[in-house]
Design an enzyme around this catalytic site. Structure first.
Site, short mmCIF file in Angstrom:
data_model
loop_
_atom_site.label_atom_id
_atom_site.label_comp_id
_atom_site.label_asym_id
_atom_site.label_seq_id
_atom_site.Cartn_x
_atom_site.Cartn_y
_atom_site.Cartn_z
N ASP A 1 -6.75 7.94 -8.38
CA ASP A 1 -8.00 8.41 -8.98
C ASP A 1 -7.78 9.60 -9.91
OD1 ASP A 1 -9.13 6.47 -7.32
OD2 ASP A 1 -9.15 7.90 -5.67
N ARG B 1 6.93 -14.14 4.44
CA ARG B 1 7.20 -15.44 3.81
C ARG B 1 6.27 -16.56 4.27
NH1 ARG B 1 13.34 -14.68 5.29
NH2 ARG B 1 12.20 -13.88 7.09
N HIS C 1 -11.36 1.83 -11.09
CA HIS C 1 -11.22 2.63 -12.31
C HIS C 1 -12.58 2.69 -12.99
CE1 HIS C 1 -6.94 2.00 -11.71
NE2 HIS C 1 -7.16 0.70 -11.67
#
Ligand code: 2SA
Ligand code: GDP
Ligand code: MG
Length: 431
Positions: free
Chosen positions: A19, A154, A47
């Site tokens: 931030d 995986r 954002h």
């Protein structure tokens, strides 16, 4: 004037706990980019961009999974292989932007190798936090950690698996595994499979072979801008582990997350907030649990973009920024939110940590040791004026210039941009 962007890759990275205002810089630099890419993290990132429109009104955009460079209509967005994608959230974000008048759908591409965040990952994120109790991480509960866990073990599903006939079977197996680990929780497995397969059709035109596409961009001389998500101190290897996110947020994560060689990177701009904030749990040596912290929180409007949580606030910590500079090798810096310090009589900056009475060189790995550090501060005089209208270096009051110079000299990296307000134009471009 902003320096022209070089061909190849320009990277914007957070140097603290996130931030710092990466989105605002990415939006500015996107004026000079062909591609804006995300390489790591998911929709845990937030954002905020403020743009002044033709009528002089301030318009706010919030980006999570999509890169902030998209406000520039010429930019193509690329979600790289290192990102974890929650497909329903991706389309919600896209639809919200389009409702605001930003056409995005025809310039969004997603790597076939990006891992999927599935509904049960988000549920498990919450369950894990409950299990941790008092030592919970304070995650965004977007399923980021569990999705990267599936990837590392995986058993994860990637974007290309959506088009594989065995997708439902693999999905059911994954859910069964979570039931075994966490006990039975409410989850509509078949409903979610159906939703994912429907969204897969909507996603299909956006999917590309990630490394091939990136290679084509670089070999044809495109200017690629990378928006870092989260920040160095939240990195899975170099952050304040375990109070970190689950991805590689460093410059290294840019190469692995996009499938590009290191020499393709021409510049790495570090974003440094003029003070420090952190959202979620974990150590924070310069945190101010007093009126200083409250002022920074209120004046800086420090609330999580994703979760609306209050961000914890404290003085600038140059030990953190130095450590982050070592790892990311910033070519220049953007100092942001300098205006938030307007009116402070004195401003403190952490310049060292002492352990057992001795100054230490790096940043401690062991959180117990970190808890024992004595923070060494330098006190600088503040400035008593409003700097939000400053547009050049010379406009800044002398004490603000001294504050900037102090940071620059300590870190040995030039400060190229200085933020004096949330809007695009509230930026001083030093060179
Ligand atoms: P996660 O959800 O697994 O990535 O959480 C792990 C830690 O990483 C922190 N984290 C963040 N820190 C700052 N900003 C972030 N994005 C949002 C914002 C946060 C919000 O822009 O404000 O809205 O709360 C972000 N994302 C993850 C998180 O707080 C945990 O400490
Ligand atoms: P990011 O995650 O690094 O992109 O940052 P966020 O968008 O989550 O948080 C930064 C906040 O500060 C946003 O609300 C921005 O609009 C705001 N901001 C960015 N730069 C400045 C600045 O220089 N001054 C002020 N006052 N606000 C800023
Ligand atoms: Mg943010």
């Amino acid at each position: 004037m902003t320096q022209a962007a070089p061909q190849g890759v320009s990277v914007v990275l957070g140097s603290q706990w996130g931030d710092e205002g990466k989105g605002k810089l990415v939006d500015i630099l996107a004026a000079d980019a062909d591609v804006c890419a995300r390489c790591a993290g998911g929709n845990n990132a937030g954002h905020t961009i403020v743009v002044t429109n033709d009528k002089g009104e301030k318009v706010k955009y919030a980006f999570n999974l999509l890169p902030s460079g998209l406000i520039n209509p010429k930019v193509t967005a690329f979600i790289g292989s290192g990102v974890v994608v929650h497909v329903p959230s991706l389309f919600n974000e896209l639809d919200t932007l389009e409702r605001k008048g930003l056409k995005v759908a025809d310039r969004l591409l997603v790597s076939d190798r990006a891992h999927l965040v599935l509904g049960f990952h988000q549920i498990v994120d919450g369950l894990k936090e409950i299990e941790l109790g008092g030592s919970s991480i304070g995650t965004t509960k977007k399923g980021i950690g569990p999705a990267y866990s599936s990837k590392a073990s995986r058993s994860g599903l990637r974007v290309h698996h959506l088009y594989d006939p065995t997708f439902p079977e693999k999905f059911r197996k994954l859910v069964e595994g979570r039931f075994k680990r966490y006990g039975h929780f409410e989850f509509d497995t078949e409903g979610e499979i159906e939703q994912m397969l429907a969204l897969a059709e909507r996603l299909r035109p956006h999917v590309v072979d990630g490394p091939t596409w990136m290679h084509q961009q670089l070999s044809s001389g495109k200017r690629v801008l990378v928006e870092g998500a989260n920040a160095l101190m939240l990195d899975i290897d170099y952050g304040t582990y375990p109070f970190v996110t689950s991805s590689a947020t460093t410059i290294g994560g840019v190469c692995t997350g996009l499938g590009i060689p290191p020499f393709a990177i021409k510049r790495a701009i570090g974003v440094v907030k003029a003070y420090t904030t952190r959202v979620g749990g974990g150590p924070f040596p310069t945190e101010q649990l007093n009126s200083v912290g409250e002022t920074l929180q209120e004046v800086g409007a420090e609330y999580g973009t994703v979760t609306a949580r209050r961000r914890r606030c404290g003085w600038l910590d140059l030990v953190v920024c130095r450590y982050s500079t070592w790892i990311n090798g910033y070519t220049s810096l953007n100092l942001t939110k300098l205006d938030v310090l307007d009116g402070f009589k004195e401003i403190k900056i952490a310049t060292g940590y002492k352990l057992d009475g001795k100054l230490i060189e790096g940043f401690p790995a062991d959180l117990d040791r970190l808890g024992q550090v004595e923070v060494i501060y330098e006190t600088l005089p503040g400035w008593d004026s409003d700097i939000t209208g400053c547009r050049t270096w010379d406009d800044l009051p002398e004490n603000a210039q001294k504050y900037v110079k102090f940071i620059e000299e300590y870190l040995g990296v030039k400060i190229q941009y200085i933020g004096v307000g949330p809007a695009r134009e509230s930026t001083i471009t030093v060179f």
